[in-house]
Design a protein around this motif. Sequence first.
Motif, PDB file in Angstrom:
ATOM      1  N   LEU A 467       0.725  -1.051  -0.072  1.00  0.00           N
ATOM      2  CA  LEU A 467       0.142  -0.003   0.072  1.00  0.00           C
ATOM      3  C   LEU A 467       0.957   1.039   0.065  1.00  0.00           C
ATOM      4  O   LEU A 467       0.648   2.073  -0.859  1.00  0.00           O
ATOM      5  N   ASP A 468       1.957   1.309   0.952  1.00  0.00           N
ATOM      6  CA  ASP A 468       2.762   2.582   0.804  1.00  0.00           C
ATOM      7  C   ASP A 468       3.544   2.631  -0.427  1.00  0.00           C
ATOM      8  O   ASP A 468       3.843   3.737  -0.948  1.00  0.00           O
ATOM      9  N   MET A 469       3.945   1.309  -1.059  1.00  0.00           N
ATOM     10  CA  MET A 469       4.743   1.709  -2.494  1.00  0.00           C
ATOM     11  C   MET A 469       3.799   2.381  -3.316  1.00  0.00           C
ATOM     12  O   MET A 469       4.604   2.989  -4.243  1.00  0.00           O
ATOM     13  N   TRP A 470       2.590   2.250  -3.191  1.00  0.00           N
ATOM     14  CA  TRP A 470       1.618   3.034  -4.431  1.00  0.00           C
ATOM     15  C   TRP A 470       2.202   4.626  -4.286  1.00  0.00           C
ATOM     16  O   TRP A 470       1.921   5.042  -5.302  1.00  0.00           O
ATOM     17  N   ASN A 471       2.367   5.035  -3.197  1.00  0.00           N
ATOM     18  CA  ASN A 471       2.753   6.365  -3.206  1.00  0.00           C
ATOM     19  C   ASN A 471       3.942   6.924  -3.828  1.00  0.00           C
ATOM     20  O   ASN A 471       5.199   6.281  -3.452  1.00  0.00           O
ATOM     21  N   PRO A 472       4.168   7.879  -4.626  1.00  0.00           N
ATOM     22  CA  PRO A 472       5.246   8.183  -5.317  1.00  0.00           C
ATOM     23  C   PRO A 472       6.377   8.659  -4.614  1.00  0.00           C
ATOM     24  O   PRO A 472       7.539   8.663  -4.818  1.00  0.00           O
ATOM     25  N   ALA A 473       5.895   9.111  -3.107  1.00  0.00           N
ATOM     26  CA  ALA A 473       6.952   9.671  -2.400  1.00  0.00           C
ATOM     27  C   ALA A 473       7.859   8.694  -1.649  1.00  0.00           C
ATOM     28  O   ALA A 473       8.973   8.738  -1.268  1.00  0.00           O
ATOM     29  N   TYR A 474       7.323   7.243  -1.793  1.00  0.00           N
ATOM     30  CA  TYR A 474       8.116   5.903  -1.254  1.00  0.00           C
ATOM     31  C   TYR A 474       9.335   5.731  -2.318  1.00  0.00           C
ATOM     32  O   TYR A 474       9.224   5.860  -3.527  1.00  0.00           O
ATOM     33  N   GLY A 475      10.398   5.760  -1.592  1.00  0.00           N
ATOM     34  CA  GLY A 475      11.672   5.472  -2.422  1.00  0.00           C
ATOM     35  C   GLY A 475      12.323   6.715  -2.792  1.00  0.00           C
ATOM     36  O   GLY A 475      12.572   7.664  -2.194  1.00  0.00           O
ATOM     37  N   SER A 476      12.981   6.541  -4.170  1.00  0.00           N
ATOM     38  CA  SER A 476      13.424   7.975  -4.681  1.00  0.00           C
ATOM     39  C   SER A 476      12.456   8.877  -4.857  1.00  0.00           C
ATOM     40  O   SER A 476      12.983  10.249  -5.420  1.00  0.00           O
ATOM     41  N   PHE A 481       3.025   7.373 -14.439  1.00  0.00           N
ATOM     42  CA  PHE A 481       1.527   7.798 -14.417  1.00  0.00           C
ATOM     43  C   PHE A 481       0.912   7.966 -12.951  1.00  0.00           C
ATOM     44  O   PHE A 481      -0.135   7.394 -12.623  1.00  0.00           O
ATOM     45  N   GLY A 482       1.745   8.556 -12.111  1.00  0.00           N
ATOM     46  CA  GLY A 482       1.189   8.874 -10.837  1.00  0.00           C
ATOM     47  C   GLY A 482       1.278   7.670  -9.754  1.00  0.00           C
ATOM     48  O   GLY A 482       1.029   7.751  -8.600  1.00  0.00           O
ATOM     49  N   ILE A 483       1.920   6.540 -10.257  1.00  0.00           N
ATOM     50  CA  ILE A 483       1.954   5.342  -9.521  1.00  0.00           C
ATOM     51  C   ILE A 483       3.622   5.087  -9.110  1.00  0.00           C
ATOM     52  O   ILE A 483       4.504   5.287  -9.769  1.00  0.00           O
ATOM     53  N   GLY A 484       3.676   5.310  -7.660  1.00  0.00           N
ATOM     54  CA  GLY A 484       5.066   4.804  -7.286  1.00  0.00           C
ATOM     55  C   GLY A 484       5.921   3.972  -8.076  1.00  0.00           C
ATOM     56  O   GLY A 484       5.728   2.967  -8.378  1.00  0.00           O
ATOM     57  N   SER A 485       7.204   4.410  -8.386  1.00  0.00           N
ATOM     58  CA  SER A 485       8.166   3.144  -8.946  1.00  0.00           C
ATOM     59  C   SER A 485       8.444   2.249  -8.141  1.00  0.00           C
ATOM     60  O   SER A 485       8.480   1.098  -8.883  1.00  0.00           O
ATOM     61  N   VAL A 486       8.491   2.177  -6.802  1.00  0.00           N
ATOM     62  CA  VAL A 486       8.864   1.276  -6.073  1.00  0.00           C
ATOM     63  C   VAL A 486       7.796   0.079  -6.159  1.00  0.00           C
ATOM     64  O   VAL A 486       8.091  -1.069  -6.291  1.00  0.00           O
ATOM     65  N   PHE A 487       6.417   0.525  -6.171  1.00  0.00           N
ATOM     66  CA  PHE A 487       5.333  -0.492  -6.437  1.00  0.00           C
ATOM     67  C   PHE A 487       5.454  -0.947  -7.725  1.00  0.00           C
ATOM     68  O   PHE A 487       5.250  -2.286  -7.875  1.00  0.00           O
ATOM     69  N   LEU A 488       5.595  -0.428  -8.985  1.00  0.00           N
ATOM     70  CA  LEU A 488       5.799  -1.029 -10.370  1.00  0.00           C
ATOM     71  C   LEU A 488       7.097  -1.887 -10.398  1.00  0.00           C
ATOM     72  O   LEU A 488       6.678  -3.105 -10.876  1.00  0.00           O
ATOM     73  N   ILE A 489       8.065  -1.625  -9.720  1.00  0.00           N
ATOM     74  CA  ILE A 489       9.095  -2.385  -9.644  1.00  0.00           C
ATOM     75  C   ILE A 489       8.921  -3.755  -8.800  1.00  0.00           C
ATOM     76  O   ILE A 489       9.184  -4.924  -9.340  1.00  0.00           O
ATOM     77  N   GLY A 490       8.423  -3.714  -7.778  1.00  0.00           N
ATOM     78  CA  GLY A 490       8.100  -4.689  -6.727  1.00  0.00           C
ATOM     79  C   GLY A 490       7.148  -5.662  -7.336  1.00  0.00           C
ATOM     80  O   GLY A 490       7.054  -6.891  -7.575  1.00  0.00           O
ATOM     81  N   VAL A 491       5.915  -5.094  -7.997  1.00  0.00           N
ATOM     82  CA  VAL A 491       4.953  -6.002  -8.486  1.00  0.00           C
ATOM     83  C   VAL A 491       5.265  -6.409  -9.694  1.00  0.00           C
ATOM     84  O   VAL A 491       5.014  -7.461 -10.342  1.00  0.00           O
ATOM     85  N   GLY A 492       6.149  -5.759 -10.468  1.00  0.00           N
ATOM     86  CA  GLY A 492       6.657  -6.177 -11.915  1.00  0.00           C
ATOM     87  C   GLY A 492       7.425  -7.209 -11.845  1.00  0.00           C
ATOM     88  O   GLY A 492       7.246  -8.183 -12.353  1.00  0.00           O
TER      89      GLY A 492
END
Length: 528
Positions: A467-476, A481-492
């Motif tokens: 849930l936290d990873m969805w926030n773009p402020a998480y990580g770098s 498209f407004g979705i946090g890169s950490v979320f995209l990498i982890g789920v990807g």
Amino acid sequence: MVQVDPRPQTGDTVTSVAATTSSPHGGAGDTRSKGLSGNSVGLLGSAVIGISTVAPVYCLTSTLGPTVGEVGVQMPAVFLAGFLPMLLVAFAYRELNKAVPDCGTSFTWTVKAFGPRVGWMCGWGLVIATIIVLSNLAGVATSFFYLLLGELTGSPTVAALDHNRIAHVLTCLAFIAIATAISYRGMTATKGVQYTLVGLQLAVLAVFVAMAVTKARSGDLTGSLHFSWSWLDPFAVKSFSSFTAGLSLSIFMFWGWDTCLTVNEETAGSEKTPGRAALLAMLVLIGSYLLTAVGSQMFAGVGGKGLGLGNPRTADNVFAALANPVMGTVLGVLLFVAVLASAAASLQTTFIPVARTVLAMSTYEALPASFATIHPRFRSPGRATVAAGAATGVFYAVMSFISENVLIDTIYALGLMICFYYSITAFACAWFFRRELRNSVRDLFLKGVFPLLGGLLLASVFAKTLLDMWNPAYGSGSSVFGIGSVFLIGVGLLLLGVVLMLAMQRRNPAFFRGEILTRATPALVVED
């Protein structure tokens, strides 16, 4: 008994035929011998390898600051809180290892509990998490290598080489190649190196803690604190959000102890020794973490300026800031050496779980058979080890040149992978032994209640992190498209595992039909 040839003559992939009986645990006897070098590691050696993989000094220097930033003086309490789910999961690993001492560990056990697809994804979670960590450890070892050279030579130019991307990547690849070569030579070479490196880490930590506490108690330091038992109270954390953030960092600090179980087929007393070694390693780790946290906090305090542990400028490398003030100019260099040794030692031992998991997956036909090759002299998973080294090197080099932010976000996604495969393994224990839970109070708690509770705790952290990873402020702070890169990498990365699993299902359908490794199939032996 299952008849197994402990020393396959070819040193290559292991083939199987039907055995005479099945395991008392309902199918555990269908595991296959991999041809690894048996009885090459004892209790102490196994525990040392587990401690080394965790890299305690590296974890402390990179985590003390961020943890204080989240929870302040309650850092020791959060370390204890992170220790609890890991201890509960360790009971699951110990009980599963007694029943099925297989180097595939999480992969093999979850296949037996939940079937081939869940097991394959659990194995994938371990493999991809390890590749990410290996690349990060190599990068850290490189940075501290140049930092140490700069300290020894007194040359800022030498220290600045770490910021030269080409020099950094080439040095990093050299470290990966050296670690791969040592792991390739088997457990005997690995064990010898680790005794020295782990002993150095723990000795330097002990000196650091003793000197930090002594100077803090002198009362002459600005910002120093007097010890308080309230530091061990997790309920004093200012908010639940801060607590879960600190808990996620704490859980990362314990990751890697399960390497003790991954070398079970090479350990003397494979059914009991690995589990005991894992518990011993975890006790050493929590003791080291608590003492260092308390000593550092007493010496530097938790302020956001100067030497304070809450200073964001030193948060990523606390020991670099505290080395000289605590230990002096001469002894302070030892702390740099200890961090370098910690990263280098962990880089080498972290090849163990990924290589042996790939070996097991290949042996059971869940991956291409070529990875099941055992070196005829060193009795190590040679091809799997080299493949892991190559994947690590390519991953780090590509990520470094694409974007520093992408590399950082990939490391942040690591926590998701850790909670993913640990929690599944814990649930697998409770399900695997479900028919034995009424046998005794011991079985109920050690095979059921404790693993289930540990799995639920880690699954909760997984969900909260997702849930936290969805926030773009998480990580770098980057997003797509407004979705946090950490979320995209982890789920990807998890979805990539699904794609590879489907590809392997088309190539080797027998494993996914449950014909190779199940709770119901007959046991297996090794052909010459």
